[in-house]
Each structure stands twice: as C-alpha cells, then as structure tokens.
Design a protein around this motif. Structure first.
Motif, PDB file in Angstrom:
ATOM      1  N   ALA B  35       0.840  -1.203   0.000  1.00 48.14           N
ATOM      2  CA  ALA B  35       0.000   0.000   0.000  1.00 48.14           C
ATOM      3  C   ALA B  35       0.873   1.250   0.000  1.00 48.14           C
ATOM      4  CB  ALA B  35      -0.930  -0.005   1.209  1.00 48.14           C
ATOM      5  N   LYS B  36       1.957   1.207   0.748  1.00 48.89           N
ATOM      6  CA  LYS B  36       2.860   2.363   0.804  1.00 48.89           C
ATOM      7  C   LYS B  36       3.551   2.562  -0.548  1.00 48.89           C
ATOM      8  CE  LYS B  36       3.378   4.566   4.281  1.00 48.89           C
ATOM      9  NZ  LYS B  36       2.542   5.755   4.628  1.00 48.89           N
ATOM     10  N   LEU B  37       3.960   1.457  -1.180  1.00 51.76           N
ATOM     11  CA  LEU B  37       4.604   1.555  -2.502  1.00 51.76           C
ATOM     12  C   LEU B  37       3.654   2.199  -3.515  1.00 51.76           C
ATOM     13  CD1 LEU B  37       6.412  -1.883  -2.820  1.00 51.76           C
ATOM     14  CD2 LEU B  37       7.495   0.372  -2.941  1.00 51.76           C
ATOM     15  N   ASP B  38       2.399   1.779  -3.497  1.00 50.36           N
ATOM     16  CA  ASP B  38       1.405   2.363  -4.403  1.00 50.36           C
ATOM     17  C   ASP B  38       1.310   3.871  -4.178  1.00 50.36           C
ATOM     18  OD1 ASP B  38       0.859  -0.055  -5.513  1.00 50.36           O
ATOM     19  OD2 ASP B  38      -1.044  -0.375  -4.466  1.00 50.36           O
ATOM     20  N   TYR B  39       1.359   4.234  -2.911  1.00 50.72           N
ATOM     21  CA  TYR B  39       1.288   5.650  -2.536  1.00 50.72           C
ATOM     22  C   TYR B  39       2.487   6.414  -3.116  1.00 50.72           C
ATOM     23  CZ  TYR B  39       1.825   9.447   0.964  1.00 50.72           C
ATOM     24  OH  TYR B  39       2.006  10.633   1.620  1.00 50.72           O
ATOM     25  N   CYS B  40       3.691   5.899  -2.927  1.00 55.76           N
ATOM     26  CA  CYS B  40       4.882   6.569  -3.478  1.00 55.76           C
ATOM     27  C   CYS B  40       4.740   6.687  -4.994  1.00 55.76           C
ATOM     28  CB  CYS B  40       6.163   5.810  -3.185  1.00 55.76           C
ATOM     29  SG  CYS B  40       6.421   5.337  -1.454  1.00 55.76           S
ATOM     30  N   LYS B  41       4.226   5.636  -5.633  1.00 56.46           N
ATOM     31  CA  LYS B  41       4.175   5.604  -7.096  1.00 56.46           C
ATOM     32  C   LYS B  41       3.081   6.495  -7.676  1.00 56.46           C
ATOM     33  CE  LYS B  41       6.292   1.048  -7.447  1.00 56.46           C
ATOM     34  NZ  LYS B  41       6.077  -0.380  -7.758  1.00 56.46           N
ATOM     35  N   THR B  42       2.088   6.888  -6.876  1.00 56.81           N
ATOM     36  CA  THR B  42       1.118   7.853  -7.409  1.00 56.81           C
ATOM     37  C   THR B  42       1.864   9.100  -7.842  1.00 56.81           C
ATOM     38  OG1 THR B  42       0.662   8.820  -5.248  1.00 56.81           O
ATOM     39  CG2 THR B  42      -0.859   7.141  -6.006  1.00 56.81           C
ATOM     40  N   CYS B  43       2.863   9.516  -7.062  1.00 56.72           N
ATOM     41  CA  CYS B  43       3.596  10.738  -7.394  1.00 56.72           C
ATOM     42  C   CYS B  43       4.861  10.463  -8.199  1.00 56.72           C
ATOM     43  CB  CYS B  43       3.957  11.501  -6.125  1.00 56.72           C
ATOM     44  SG  CYS B  43       2.544  12.372  -5.409  1.00 56.72           S
ATOM     45  N   HIS B  44       5.593   9.394  -7.868  1.00 56.16           N
ATOM     46  CA  HIS B  44       6.900   9.171  -8.507  1.00 56.16           C
ATOM     47  C   HIS B  44       6.792   8.329  -9.775  1.00 56.16           C
ATOM     48  CE1 HIS B  44       9.512  11.135  -5.553  1.00 56.16           C
ATOM     49  NE2 HIS B  44       8.633  10.753  -4.656  1.00 56.16           N
ATOM     50  N   GLY B  45       5.595   8.126 -10.282  1.00 54.41           N
ATOM     51  CA  GLY B  45       5.431   7.363 -11.516  1.00 54.41           C
ATOM     52  C   GLY B  45       5.093   5.916 -11.203  1.00 54.41           C
ATOM     53  N   LEU B  46       4.231   5.326 -12.019  1.00 58.88           N
ATOM     54  CA  LEU B  46       3.719   3.996 -11.727  1.00 58.88           C
ATOM     55  C   LEU B  46       4.813   2.925 -11.757  1.00 58.88           C
ATOM     56  CD1 LEU B  46       0.248   4.208 -13.559  1.00 58.88           C
ATOM     57  CD2 LEU B  46       0.808   4.778 -11.184  1.00 58.88           C
ATOM     58  N   SER B  47       5.971   3.200 -12.442  1.00 58.80           N
ATOM     59  CA  SER B  47       7.117   2.279 -12.351  1.00 58.80           C
ATOM     60  C   SER B  47       8.301   2.948 -11.669  1.00 58.80           C
ATOM     61  CB  SER B  47       7.550   1.782 -13.727  1.00 58.80           C
ATOM     62  OG  SER B  47       6.570   1.931 -14.705  1.00 58.80           O
ATOM     63  N   GLY B  48       8.067   4.036 -10.943  1.00 52.43           N
ATOM     64  CA  GLY B  48       9.156   4.735 -10.272  1.00 52.43           C
ATOM     65  C   GLY B  48      10.032   5.519 -11.231  1.00 52.43           C
ATOM     66  N   GLN B  49       9.543   5.751 -12.460  1.00 54.77           N
ATOM     67  CA  GLN B  49      10.352   6.414 -13.505  1.00 54.77           C
ATOM     68  C   GLN B  49      10.352   7.930 -13.370  1.00 54.77           C
ATOM     69  OE1 GLN B  49       7.256   5.465 -13.793  1.00 54.77           O
ATOM     70  NE2 GLN B  49       6.164   6.453 -15.455  1.00 54.77           N
ATOM     71  N   GLY B  50       9.615   8.465 -12.391  1.00 60.26           N
ATOM     72  CA  GLY B  50       9.478   9.921 -12.250  1.00 60.26           C
ATOM     73  C   GLY B  50       8.210  10.390 -12.934  1.00 60.26           C
ATOM     74  N   TYR B  51       7.791  11.636 -12.627  1.00 63.00           N
ATOM     75  CA  TYR B  51       6.514  12.135 -13.149  1.00 63.00           C
ATOM     76  C   TYR B  51       6.542  13.654 -13.131  1.00 63.00           C
ATOM     77  CZ  TYR B  51       1.462  12.639 -13.720  1.00 63.00           C
ATOM     78  OH  TYR B  51       0.218  12.967 -14.195  1.00 63.00           O
ATOM     79  N   ARG B  52       5.920  14.246 -14.156  1.00 63.31           N
ATOM     80  CA  ARG B  52       5.820  15.699 -14.188  1.00 63.31           C
ATOM     81  C   ARG B  52       4.454  16.139 -13.682  1.00 63.31           C
ATOM     82  NH1 ARG B  52       9.018  14.455 -18.816  1.00 63.31           N
ATOM     83  NH2 ARG B  52      11.007  15.549 -18.632  1.00 63.31           N
ATOM     84  N   GLY B  53       4.367  16.519 -12.427  1.00 64.65           N
ATOM     85  CA  GLY B  53       3.142  17.091 -11.882  1.00 64.65           C
ATOM     86  C   GLY B  53       3.271  18.595 -11.949  1.00 64.65           C
ATOM     87  N   TYR B  54       2.640  19.292 -11.001  1.00 68.45           N
ATOM     88  CA  TYR B  54       2.881  20.731 -10.916  1.00 68.45           C
ATOM     89  C   TYR B  54       4.355  20.932 -10.574  1.00 68.45           C
ATOM     90  CZ  TYR B  54       1.896  25.617 -10.001  1.00 68.45           C
ATOM     91  OH  TYR B  54       1.881  26.982 -10.067  1.00 68.45           O
ATOM     92  N   PHE B  55       4.884  20.033  -9.725  1.00 67.77           N
ATOM     93  CA  PHE B  55       6.317  19.984  -9.437  1.00 67.77           C
ATOM     94  C   PHE B  55       6.883  18.723 -10.092  1.00 67.77           C
ATOM     95  CE2 PHE B  55       4.108  21.875  -5.794  1.00 67.77           C
ATOM     96  CZ  PHE B  55       4.694  23.135  -5.800  1.00 67.77           C
TER      97      PHE B  55
END
Lengths: 202, 210
Positions: B35-55
């Motif tokens: 559950a915690k991993l899913d939480y991190c991946k909402t922001c850091h990308g679904l495979s942990g590849q990073g993500y462009r949000g507002y930040f």
C-alpha cells in the motif's frame, strides 16, 4: 435528467452533428452550440455536465479523445459524451479545447462550507498515514492545473464527488493516469471534504 | 495408539496456532508495504520512472538504497527542505524506509525523456571531463561513468531534467540546512561553480542515460 429528456437530447444531437459531419470530407467543423447546449451557454457547467470554461486545453483534448475511443467509461460519459464525440476529428477536438480554455471560469461555490477547511488540509498535505497523496503536488497550489493535469478549483461539488468515487469503483479516464491510485484510499468523508473545498476555489 | 494420535493432533494444533500467529503479522506487513509503494508511485510514476506534476517528481527507480534512505532521513530532520516530502517521510518507520528503498533500487524502467536534446553533446563533455577552468570536476568521478552512483552518491542516469535543473540551481537553499555538515556538502561546490546553461546541458545529457 429523465429518460425522455435524454432520448430527446440524443435525437437532437444526431440531428445537429450529422449534417456537419457529412458536409466536409475528413475534418469537419463542429459548432460550439453542440456542446454548450449541455455544458451551459458560457460553458460554466449545467446539471450533470461539468464546467469546461478555463480548463487546461491539453486536458480537454485528451479527455475528448478518450470519450471517442470509449476509454472514459463512467455511466454519464457513456450516455452523453460517447455520442457527442463520435464524429469529432482530432483537429476539431483541439480547436474546441482551445476555445473553451479561453473562457474565464466561475466557481460553483456549491460545497458545504463547514467541510472546506478539512478539504483544504487534505488537498495541501494529503494524509500520509492513510497513504493519501497531497493533491497540491500535481494540481498546483491554487488547484489551477498545468499541461494535461486539470484545473479543479471551482468545479461543482456534485461532479468532483462523482469523479473521485468512480475511480474507486473501477471506471477509467485516460491510460496511465495516477488518479485510480490517488482515489483508492479516499473515504467518503474525505471525498466530501475535498469536493466542498474545491468548489469554492477561484 | 489413541494417546499417540491425540498427541499428534495437539502438536498439529500447536503448530497451526504458531504458524497462524506468525503468518498474520507477516502478511499484513507485506500488505502495508504494498500500500505504501502504491502511494509513493502515485507521485513518482507507476514504475518509479518519475513524473511531471505541478512539481517535477524525481525518478526513484534504480536509485542507490543508501542514498534513498539518507534523503528520507534528511527530509524528516529538515536537512533537506521540501514540505511535501517532509510530510510523507514523517509517517515512515525505519523498517518501512529500508523495505521501500530496496524495492525502488531494483526497478529498471526506461528513462522518462522529455529533455531538450540540443545541449546534450556539451553535457556529455562536462559529465566525463568536468570544466577545469571553472573548478568543476568530472561528474563521472563520483557518480560513476554510467551515472549509476554508489551508496550515498545518487544515480543520475534517467533522472528528470527539470528536477535536476531545479536541484542544481537551488542547491544551498534546499539541501544541507541542518546545523551539522552532511553529505550534501560534497556536491555543493560543484553545483555553485556551474552556470545555468552548463547545468541544463549536463542535466539533459544524464537524463537520457539508461
């Protein structure tokens, strides 16, 4: 909206779109009246149809394509937007998105004021112990959105609530969206608070 | 025979009870980690590849475990200032921190891309040779010739362009904020001695490394 009204609407829609669709081969021009008829004359939202005014153009465009490809599949999407986008080419989608994004948005202000403070706290900080992500990180400090991440500020409480519930129920929006994971841990009281807060944001 | 049989039953029941009492917490701990991993991946990308949000949210995939653990502590201890991650990191137990870090270190998605490509030849040179006239050492000396880092030195390969430009241009406003000197001091002079365009060039180059 009852069945008669929606059947009537669908008929009218076909009547409106069909001649335009056959007029020009390939890309056709779609009059905005086809949309404002449901979304309100200045696109501020009406009944179940959300506000389009001031929304990020890249977001509107991806959603229009997603309706057309039948990927966005919640009940109201199926019922209304699948037919509204059936004859919409990519260029027409881009033009409509650009047009609606330039209309100044008005806030719906239809939330419960007593819940707004709680909603704001969740929006800014999330609830780390419950694995609820801070909305702020993606939707921005004033819920204004960016690129294909939508503006949330001032959307109606009804619409926001339905969207957040539907991800939890397994409906889809666009491929690869983080929103299903964002919405899964949200309890209904938290959804209510977020939707209330956001409805007041200008 | 019958006493032997009942004895067996009792032993079985005891084993079963023991197994149950052990497997329950283990299972729920695994559930908590997921559950915690899913939480991190909402922001850091679904495979942990990073993500462009507002930040920009940095890539965590393939990152050094020691580096991840050190940064998560830095957020909690306010050595590194970021309101979003301070909240996130406060809620993590030490065993959760090592479970999450080891998971992310073993992910290997493609770089997310999206950096301007025109400046990256100049960036390659900075990465491999540094800028001797500006007192900038070769990045590869510490971050490795493949940019994969080691221990507390982070992987840069495949990191988000906007994130790296943000970190390198604002280094001493965000990192090394505590009273004691920490690992961020090793990187501080290098970040200071590069111009904005040199930072953009080297960030563009490393963001494409697999």
């Amino acid at each position: 909206m009852n069945l008669t009204r929606s059947a009537w609407m669908a008929a009218l829609l076909t009547a409106l779109i069909a001649p335009v669709a056959t007029a020009v081969a390939g890309e056709q021009i779609v009059p905005v009246q086809n949309c404002t008829w449901c979304h309100g004359t200045s696109a501020q939202g009406y009944a179940m149809a959300p506000r389009l005014a001031g929304q990020r153009p890249a977001y509107l465009e991806t959603q229009l394509n997603s309706f057309r490809e039948h990927f966005r599949d919640a009940p109201l999407s199926k019922q209304y937007m699948w037919s509204a986008t059936a004859a919409l080419g990519p260029q027409a989608a881009r033009d409509l998105a650009a047009y609606f994004s330039t209309i100044p948005p008005r806030a719906a202000n239809d939330g419960n004021t007593n819940l707004a403070t709680m909603g704001r706290t969740i929006y800014m900080n999330g609830i780390p112990d419950a694995n609820i992500a801070a909305c702020y990180a993606c939707h921005g400090p004033n819920a204004e959105g960016i690129r294909d991440i939508p503006r949330l500020g001032g959307l109606s409480r009804f619409y926001l609530k339905a969207r957040l519930e539907q991800w939890g129920q397994g409906y889809h929006s666009v491929p690869g969206s983080p929103m299903p994971l964002v919405a899964r841990p949200l309890a209904s009281a938290e959804i209510e608070a977020l939707a209330s807060y956001l409805s007041f944001v200008k | 025979m019958s006493s032997f049989g009942s004895c067996l039953t009792m032993i079985r029941a005891a084993i079963l009870a023991a197994a149950l009492s052990m497997s329950l917490p283990v299972a729920s701990r695994a559930g908590e980690l997921q559950a915690k991993l899913d939480y991190c991946k909402t922001c850091h990308g679904l495979s942990g590849q990073g993500y462009r949000g507002y930040f920009p949210m940095p890539r965590l995939a393939g990152q050094q475990q020691e580096y991840l653990e050190n940064q998560l502590r830095a957020f909690v201890e306010r050595r590194r200032i970021n309101p979003i991650m301070a909240n996130v990191a406060h809620a993590l137990s030490p065993s959760m921190v090592s479970g999450l870090s080891s998971h992310f270190q073993h992910l290997n998605p493609k770089p997310i891309g999206g950096a301007p490509s025109h400046s990256s030849p100049a960036g390659r040179q900075i990465f491999n040779e540094g800028l001797p006239e500006a007192n900038v050492p070769a990045c590869s000396a510490c971050h490795g010739s493949d940019g994969h880092g080691q221990n507390e030195i982070p992987r840069l390969a495949g990191q988000l362009y906007e994130y790296m430009v943000g970190q390198l241009t604002g280094w001493s406003k965000v990192r090394g904020q505590g009273t004691s000197v920490d690992t961020s001091a090793v990187m501080a002079p290098t970040a200071h001695n590069m111009s904005r365009s040199q930072i953009e060039a080297v960030a563009a180059y490393v963001s494409t490394l697999p």
